[in-house]
Design a protein around this motif. Structure first.
Motif, PDB file in Angstrom:
ATOM      1  N   LEU A 222       0.833  -1.211   0.000  1.00 41.83           N
ATOM      2  CA  LEU A 222       0.000   0.000   0.000  1.00 41.83           C
ATOM      3  C   LEU A 222       0.865   1.258   0.000  1.00 41.83           C
ATOM      4  O   LEU A 222       0.534   2.238  -0.680  1.00 41.83           O
ATOM      5  N   HIS A 223       1.960   1.227   0.715  1.00 39.16           N
ATOM      6  CA  HIS A 223       2.878   2.364   0.738  1.00 39.16           C
ATOM      7  C   HIS A 223       3.434   2.625  -0.662  1.00 39.16           C
ATOM      8  O   HIS A 223       3.467   3.764  -1.130  1.00 39.16           O
ATOM      9  N   LYS A 224       3.860   1.575  -1.343  1.00 38.58           N
ATOM     10  CA  LYS A 224       4.410   1.725  -2.696  1.00 38.58           C
ATOM     11  C   LYS A 224       3.357   2.249  -3.671  1.00 38.58           C
ATOM     12  O   LYS A 224       3.662   3.062  -4.541  1.00 38.58           O
ATOM     13  N   LEU A 225       2.132   1.792  -3.532  1.00 38.84           N
ATOM     14  CA  LEU A 225       1.072   2.194  -4.464  1.00 38.84           C
ATOM     15  C   LEU A 225       0.565   3.611  -4.228  1.00 38.84           C
ATOM     16  O   LEU A 225       0.205   4.305  -5.177  1.00 38.84           O
ATOM     17  N   THR A 226       0.526   4.034  -2.963  1.00 34.56           N
ATOM     18  CA  THR A 226      -0.111   5.308  -2.646  1.00 34.56           C
ATOM     19  C   THR A 226       0.863   6.405  -2.223  1.00 34.56           C
ATOM     20  O   THR A 226       0.495   7.578  -2.208  1.00 34.56           O
ATOM     21  N   GLY A 227       2.068   6.014  -1.837  1.00 38.01           N
ATOM     22  CA  GLY A 227       3.019   6.996  -1.324  1.00 38.01           C
ATOM     23  C   GLY A 227       2.769   7.365   0.129  1.00 38.01           C
ATOM     24  O   GLY A 227       3.509   8.140   0.711  1.00 38.01           O
ATOM     25  N   GLN A 228       1.736   6.798   0.724  1.00 39.20           N
ATOM     26  CA  GLN A 228       1.406   7.034   2.127  1.00 39.20           C
ATOM     27  C   GLN A 228       1.788   5.809   2.947  1.00 39.20           C
ATOM     28  O   GLN A 228       1.505   4.683   2.541  1.00 39.20           O
ATOM     29  N   ARG A 229       2.427   6.030   4.097  1.00 35.78           N
ATOM     30  CA  ARG A 229       2.800   4.906   4.952  1.00 35.78           C
ATOM     31  C   ARG A 229       1.624   4.530   5.847  1.00 35.78           C
ATOM     32  O   ARG A 229       1.172   5.337   6.645  1.00 35.78           O
ATOM     33  N   PRO A 230       1.129   3.303   5.721  1.00 34.98           N
ATOM     34  CA  PRO A 230       0.019   2.875   6.566  1.00 34.98           C
ATOM     35  C   PRO A 230       0.501   2.486   7.964  1.00 34.98           C
ATOM     36  O   PRO A 230       1.685   2.228   8.176  1.00 34.98           O
ATOM     37  N   LEU A 231      -0.423   2.432   8.882  1.00 35.68           N
ATOM     38  CA  LEU A 231      -0.159   1.964  10.230  1.00 35.68           C
ATOM     39  C   LEU A 231      -0.423   0.462  10.251  1.00 35.68           C
ATOM     40  O   LEU A 231      -1.525   0.018   9.913  1.00 35.68           O
TER      41      LEU A 231
ATOM     42  N   PRO B 188      -5.498  -6.873  19.889  1.00 29.61           N
ATOM     43  CA  PRO B 188      -5.731  -7.882  20.921  1.00 29.61           C
ATOM     44  C   PRO B 188      -6.232  -9.182  20.305  1.00 29.61           C
ATOM     45  O   PRO B 188      -7.069  -9.174  19.414  1.00 29.61           O
ATOM     46  N   GLY B 189      -5.695 -10.266  20.749  1.00 30.14           N
ATOM     47  CA  GLY B 189      -6.074 -11.575  20.226  1.00 30.14           C
ATOM     48  C   GLY B 189      -5.085 -12.128  19.221  1.00 30.14           C
ATOM     49  O   GLY B 189      -5.190 -13.276  18.812  1.00 30.14           O
ATOM     50  N   GLY B 190      -4.123 -11.307  18.788  1.00 33.14           N
ATOM     51  CA  GLY B 190      -3.071 -11.805  17.917  1.00 33.14           C
ATOM     52  C   GLY B 190      -3.229 -11.508  16.438  1.00 33.14           C
ATOM     53  O   GLY B 190      -2.378 -11.875  15.645  1.00 33.14           O
ATOM     54  N   GLY B 191      -4.306 -10.864  16.034  1.00 32.50           N
ATOM     55  CA  GLY B 191      -4.470 -10.494  14.629  1.00 32.50           C
ATOM     56  C   GLY B 191      -3.741  -9.193  14.327  1.00 32.50           C
ATOM     57  O   GLY B 191      -3.068  -8.620  15.191  1.00 32.50           O
ATOM     58  N   TYR B 192      -3.873  -8.726  13.109  1.00 26.43           N
ATOM     59  CA  TYR B 192      -3.242  -7.478  12.678  1.00 26.43           C
ATOM     60  C   TYR B 192      -4.246  -6.620  11.935  1.00 26.43           C
ATOM     61  O   TYR B 192      -5.162  -7.124  11.296  1.00 26.43           O
ATOM     62  N   ARG B 193      -4.019  -5.321  12.019  1.00 22.09           N
ATOM     63  CA  ARG B 193      -4.845  -4.351  11.301  1.00 22.09           C
ATOM     64  C   ARG B 193      -3.907  -3.370  10.616  1.00 22.09           C
ATOM     65  O   ARG B 193      -2.962  -2.875  11.226  1.00 22.09           O
ATOM     66  N   VAL B 194      -4.178  -3.125   9.343  1.00 22.76           N
ATOM     67  CA  VAL B 194      -3.417  -2.162   8.552  1.00 22.76           C
ATOM     68  C   VAL B 194      -4.389  -1.041   8.196  1.00 22.76           C
ATOM     69  O   VAL B 194      -5.461  -1.305   7.647  1.00 22.76           O
ATOM     70  N   THR B 195      -4.032   0.202   8.531  1.00 19.53           N
ATOM     71  CA  THR B 195      -4.895   1.350   8.285  1.00 19.53           C
ATOM     72  C   THR B 195      -4.152   2.368   7.440  1.00 19.53           C
ATOM     73  O   THR B 195      -2.998   2.690   7.722  1.00 19.53           O
TER      74      THR B 195
ATOM     75  N   ARG C  81     -14.974   9.432   8.144  1.00 20.18           N
ATOM     76  CA  ARG C  81     -15.453  10.025   9.386  1.00 20.18           C
ATOM     77  C   ARG C  81     -14.864  11.421   9.531  1.00 20.18           C
ATOM     78  O   ARG C  81     -13.656  11.581   9.559  1.00 20.18           O
ATOM     79  N   ARG C  82     -15.741  12.407   9.586  1.00 19.51           N
ATOM     80  CA  ARG C  82     -15.313  13.804   9.735  1.00 19.51           C
ATOM     81  C   ARG C  82     -14.269  14.199   8.694  1.00 19.51           C
ATOM     82  O   ARG C  82     -13.222  14.748   9.006  1.00 19.51           O
ATOM     83  N   SER C  83     -14.538  13.862   7.467  1.00 24.24           N
ATOM     84  CA  SER C  83     -13.659  14.179   6.329  1.00 24.24           C
ATOM     85  C   SER C  83     -12.293  13.508   6.419  1.00 24.24           C
ATOM     86  O   SER C  83     -11.345  13.940   5.772  1.00 24.24           O
ATOM     87  N   ARG C  84     -12.173  12.460   7.217  1.00 26.68           N
ATOM     88  CA  ARG C  84     -10.933  11.685   7.288  1.00 26.68           C
ATOM     89  C   ARG C  84     -11.236  10.315   6.706  1.00 26.68           C
ATOM     90  O   ARG C  84     -11.880   9.490   7.347  1.00 26.68           O
ATOM     91  N   GLN C  85     -10.777  10.097   5.497  1.00 23.18           N
ATOM     92  CA  GLN C  85     -11.043   8.847   4.805  1.00 23.18           C
ATOM     93  C   GLN C  85      -9.931   7.851   5.096  1.00 23.18           C
ATOM     94  O   GLN C  85      -8.747   8.196   5.033  1.00 23.18           O
ATOM     95  N   ARG C  86     -10.309   6.625   5.387  1.00 20.02           N
ATOM     96  CA  ARG C  86      -9.335   5.585   5.693  1.00 20.02           C
ATOM     97  C   ARG C  86      -9.735   4.263   5.042  1.00 20.02           C
ATOM     98  O   ARG C  86     -10.903   3.911   4.988  1.00 20.02           O
ATOM     99  N   LEU C  87      -8.724   3.554   4.599  1.00 17.86           N
ATOM    100  CA  LEU C  87      -8.873   2.165   4.185  1.00 17.86           C
ATOM    101  C   LEU C  87      -8.321   1.313   5.315  1.00 17.86           C
ATOM    102  O   LEU C  87      -7.348   1.698   5.968  1.00 17.86           O
ATOM    103  N   TRP C  88      -8.906   0.154   5.528  1.00 14.91           N
ATOM    104  CA  TRP C  88      -8.363  -0.747   6.532  1.00 14.91           C
ATOM    105  C   TRP C  88      -8.456  -2.175   6.020  1.00 14.91           C
ATOM    106  O   TRP C  88      -9.289  -2.516   5.181  1.00 14.91           O
ATOM    107  N   VAL C  89      -7.550  -2.990   6.515  1.00 12.71           N
ATOM    108  CA  VAL C  89      -7.552  -4.416   6.212  1.00 12.71           C
ATOM    109  C   VAL C  89      -7.144  -5.149   7.480  1.00 12.71           C
ATOM    110  O   VAL C  89      -6.306  -4.682   8.239  1.00 12.71           O
ATOM    111  N   GLU C  90      -7.789  -6.290   7.738  1.00 10.72           N
ATOM    112  CA  GLU C  90      -7.486  -7.079   8.917  1.00 10.72           C
ATOM    113  C   GLU C  90      -6.997  -8.464   8.538  1.00 10.72           C
ATOM    114  O   GLU C  90      -7.470  -9.057   7.551  1.00 10.72           O
ATOM    115  N   ILE C  91      -6.068  -8.954   9.339  1.00  8.89           N
ATOM    116  CA  ILE C  91      -5.544 -10.316   9.208  1.00  8.89           C
ATOM    117  C   ILE C  91      -5.907 -11.018  10.508  1.00  8.89           C
ATOM    118  O   ILE C  91      -5.546 -10.553  11.598  1.00  8.89           O
TER     119      ILE C  91
END
Length: 86
Positions: free
Chosen positions: A18-27, A32-39, A69-79
């Motif tokens: 996602l960083h390579k495609l958008t130029g933005q570094r995701p979080l 909790p529970g051992g999964g991952y979230r990329v935002t 939300r409040r003009s803050r657009q986000r994509l997220w993905v969970e593992i």
């Protein structure tokens, strides 16, 4: 070892792609529970080819979505966390 062999590796691969495609570094964070979230904060709307590539990357997760939300657009993905062996 291929990054896609572990849950953490898959989350990091998605974040890097996602960083390579958008130029933005995701979080990329463990949840909790051992999964991952990329935002990823959306700062500009990509062209059609980049949009398709981003959707393919998001599809490597277990679920993904979009939030405005409040003009803050986000994509997220969970593992999901590793499943416990019986």
């Amino acid at each position: 070892m291929d990054h896609n062999d572990t849950h953490a590796g898959r989350a990091q691969w998605i974040g890097d792609a996602l960083h390579k495609l958008t130029g933005q570094r995701p979080l990329v964070q463990q949840v909790p529970g051992g999964g991952y979230r990329v935002t990823l904060h959306v700062v500009e709307h990509p062209d059609a080819a980049t949009t398709v590539a981003v959707l393919r990357v998001l599809g490597r997760g277990d679920r993904f979505g979009y939030r405005d939300r409040r003009s803050r657009q986000r994509l997220w993905v969970e593992i999901d966390p590793p499943s416990a062996a019986p």
